[in-house]
Design a protein around this motif. Structure first.
Motif, PDB file in Angstrom:
ATOM      1  N   LEU A  22     -40.104  74.513  51.949  1.00 19.53           N
ATOM      2  CA  LEU A  22     -38.694  74.901  52.054  1.00 19.53           C
ATOM      3  C   LEU A  22     -38.328  75.897  50.965  1.00 19.53           C
TER       4      LEU A  22
ATOM      5  N   LYS B 112     -37.714  76.424  59.319  1.00 20.47           N
ATOM      6  CA  LYS B 112     -36.737  75.913  58.357  1.00 20.47           C
ATOM      7  C   LYS B 112     -36.303  74.504  58.733  1.00 20.47           C
TER       8      LYS B 112
ATOM      9  N   GLN C 179     -36.883  71.127  56.504  1.00 20.07           N
ATOM     10  CA  GLN C 179     -35.682  70.409  56.071  1.00 20.07           C
ATOM     11  C   GLN C 179     -35.783  68.935  56.466  1.00 20.07           C
TER      12      GLN C 179
ATOM     13  N   LYS D  83     -33.707  66.242  54.616  1.00 20.23           N
ATOM     14  CA  LYS D  83     -32.429  66.877  54.936  1.00 20.23           C
ATOM     15  C   LYS D  83     -32.256  66.923  56.452  1.00 20.23           C
TER      16      LYS D  83
ATOM     17  N   GLU E 169     -29.100  68.831  58.130  1.00 17.26           N
ATOM     18  CA  GLU E 169     -29.260  70.282  58.098  1.00 17.26           C
ATOM     19  C   GLU E 169     -30.323  70.721  59.104  1.00 17.26           C
ATOM     20  N   ALA E 170     -31.392  69.911  59.205  1.00 15.67           N
ATOM     21  CA  ALA E 170     -32.470  70.236  60.136  1.00 15.67           C
ATOM     22  C   ALA E 170     -31.972  70.239  61.572  1.00 15.67           C
TER      23      ALA E 170
END
Length: 424
Positions: A97, A122, A126, A131, A134-135
């Motif tokens: 990341l 990304k 994530q 995360k 966000e992912a």
């Protein structure tokens, strides 16, 4: 290959098991990336460079230009080991990341793997670093991109993370990625079960709004009542999540559907004009042009002579705008519809014939044989019935039949043969 990988794993010491688990995390590797991951679980008396060079000589590894990757079955086997503790796995994802956020584009494909620069890459890292919210946002965003390999990659990585337990099997963003990838590749029947699963969840989200619209279109022929309900729900949910383009698309689809009922023409017309306005307001001229064509097609009826001028204005505006945005295929469709509209006026035969021929020329330029077959048939009927040009009309009909036969379009050939029998 998977059994060989597991046998290899079984003979390895636990530290090496952790290491190959970490090396399997990236979708693709470079030596730079592999060395950084090696540093998380180094082996005694073996340098990172020595191990990586030896590892790349095994049958597990396949080159990919200046990158390299693990055979997909080997990678799955290494990932399913769970030999590395969660903390190490998350640190590996965090390293990847960091590349997403700090690497320079010119490093892509040499120092840094190319997939890192995609929304799919990304989102994957994530999620792996913890995360997940966000992912999911980025997995969802990948689904809305123009059709490309990104959706395929995001689908594969998302499904992998479902298997690893990072996401549940019914995660709506991953289901939608699978659905839209299949849908755009033309596998609509395979996409439908995923869309049904999404709709059944009833969550308020962009993916749900898009799924409602897609499913509504898919069931329109077999179940128009359900299609109308789904499309209306899709419009409402698109508005709820702030997706104005989704509202405009839904209005277009719903307007076309209910416009098939002449008694609901006013309702359909209102939806289509609203969709045109939304497209223009958002600067999506292509959308507005396509909806103008749909509205003109709806109003281009023999029993609506008072709307002919409006129909022509809609079509001429659409043709000009579609040419401006370089959509020759769309302009050809609208030109064909304009030809049909003009041909209703017996005083404008030459103009109508010219428009028919222009639409056919666009099909030829675009190498679109299917549309050329339909437009040649339209021209043939016009020349024979309206322009009294039997010879030219029959020539156009024979060309249309030849194309239909080459594609195995039995019903189209029958339709043209039936027409020909009426004029012999």
């Amino acid at each position: 290959m998977q059994d060989v990988a597991r046998s290899f794993i079984d003979r390895m010491l636990p530290p090496a098991g952790r290491l190959v688990n970490l090396l399997a995390i990236p979708e693709s590797l470079t030596d730079e990336v592999a060395l950084r991951l090696y540093a998380l679980a180094p082996l005694e008396n073996i340098s990172g460079t020595q191990f990586i060079e030896a590892f790349k000589q095994t049958s597990f590894v396949q080159p990919r230009n200046s990158e390299w990757s693990l055979n997909i079955r080997v990678r799955d086997a290494f990932l399913s080991l769970n030999a590395a503790p969660l903390e190490l796995v998350q640190r590996a994802h965090t390293i990847m990341l960091d590349y997403v956020e700090t690497a320079e584009p010119e490093q892509a494909g040499s120092i840094i793997p190319n997939y890192i620069y995609t929304l799919a890459g990304k989102a994957y890292h994530q999620a792996g670093s913890g995360k997940t919210e966000e992912a999911l946002g980025n997995y969802g965003a990948a689904a809305t991109l123009p059709h490309s390999g990104q959706q395929w990659l995001a689908t594969r990585l998302g499904r992998e993370q479902q298997r690893l337990g990072i996401f549940p099997p019914d995660q709506i963003e991953i289901l939608f990625l699978q659905a839209i990838t299949l849908y755009r590749e033309g596998h609509r029947s395979q996409a439908k079960p995923f869309l049904e699963q999404i709709v059944a969840q009833g969550q308020s989200s962009l993916a749900m709004a898009m799924a409602l619209n897609m499913l509504g279109n898919m069931v329109a022929a077999e179940n128009p009542k359900r299609a109308e309900t789904l499309l209306q729900q899709g419009i409402e949910m698109s508005a709820e999540v702030g997706n104005n383009q989704g509202v405009a698309i839904g209005q277009h689809n719903l307007g076309v559907l209910i416009g098939k009922d002449f008694k609901r023409l006013g309702e359909a017309e209102a939806l289509l004009y609203s969709s045109i306005a939304a497209g223009e307001e958002s600067g999506n001229i292509h959308h507005a042009s396509m909806v103008r064509h749909s509205l003109a097609h709806l109003l281009n009826k023999p029993n609506l002579p008072e709307r002919r001028e409006e129909v022509e204005t809609l079509l001429r505006t659409a043709i000009a705008d579609l040419k401006d945005v370089k959509d020759e295929g769309g302009a050809g469709q609208a030109t064909h519809t304009l030809a049909i509209a003009v041909s209703r006026d017996t005083q404008r035969k030459k103009e109508a014939e010219l428009l028919f021929r222009q639409s056919i020329a666009i099909s030829e330029k675009e190498n679109d044989s299917r549309s050329m077959q339909m437009r040649l048939f339209s021209l043939a009927r016009f020349l024979i019935r309206a322009a009294d040009s039997l010879t030219e009309g029959l020539e156009a009909l024979e060309r249309a039949k030849a194309i239909a036969k080459s594609f195995g379009l039995v019903n189209e050939v029958k339709k043209m043969n039936d027409f020909e029998r009426t004029i012999r």
